[in-house]
Design an enzyme around this catalytic site. Structure first.
Site: not given
Length: 142
Positions: A74-76
């Site tokens: 999850q890059f967010t």
């Protein structure tokens, strides 16, 4: 790396309406994000920390009871929301850098004996879980 760990009684991740990973028993859901300065050694250290965190029932760790782990990239997690209303993703490592780091994190857990299931890197995923407790922790490599 930045990691969100949730104790879950059940969880699954779907891609295009197909389950690609799930917890076969109560365990941990781990959301993993990588930044530009992360290394495989950092991934290994965080995997070890999470595997030994005493956040399950009776102050047990996943390693104590063999609890499964569902890992979702999850890059967010590296969103910068300090300015305006549109998050900046510049602190998140690009896929070519972060995918091998997430893979190293998963492999480090498996090397320690964890049953690990995963989402699909870069895919549009739907994650469903029942957070047990609730227990949710945020860990940073820093």
């Amino acid at each position: 790396m930045r990691v969100v760990v949730q104790r879950a009684s059940s969880a699954e991740v779907r891609v295009a309406d197909a389950v690609v990973g799930s917890l076969p028993a109560p365990g941990l859901v781990v959301l993993v994000g990588a930044t530009h300065t992360d290394t495989p050694a950092i991934a290994d250290r965080l995997a070890d920390k999470i595997w030994r965190l005493r956040i399950l029932a009776d102050e047990k760790s996943a390693s104590d009871v063999g609890a499964p782990v569902l890992v979702v990239s999850q890059f967010t997690l590296y969103a910068d929301t300090r300015k305006g209303r549109r998050p900046s993703w510049s602190a998140a490592a690009p896929g070519a850098v972060s995918e091998p780091l997430v893979d190293a994190f998963v492999e480090a857990l498996r090397t320690r004996g964890a049953h690990v299931e995963t989402g699909v890197f870069g895919a549009d995923m739907q994650v469903a879980l029942v957070n047990d407790g609730p227990v949710t922790l945020i860990l940073d490599a820093d």
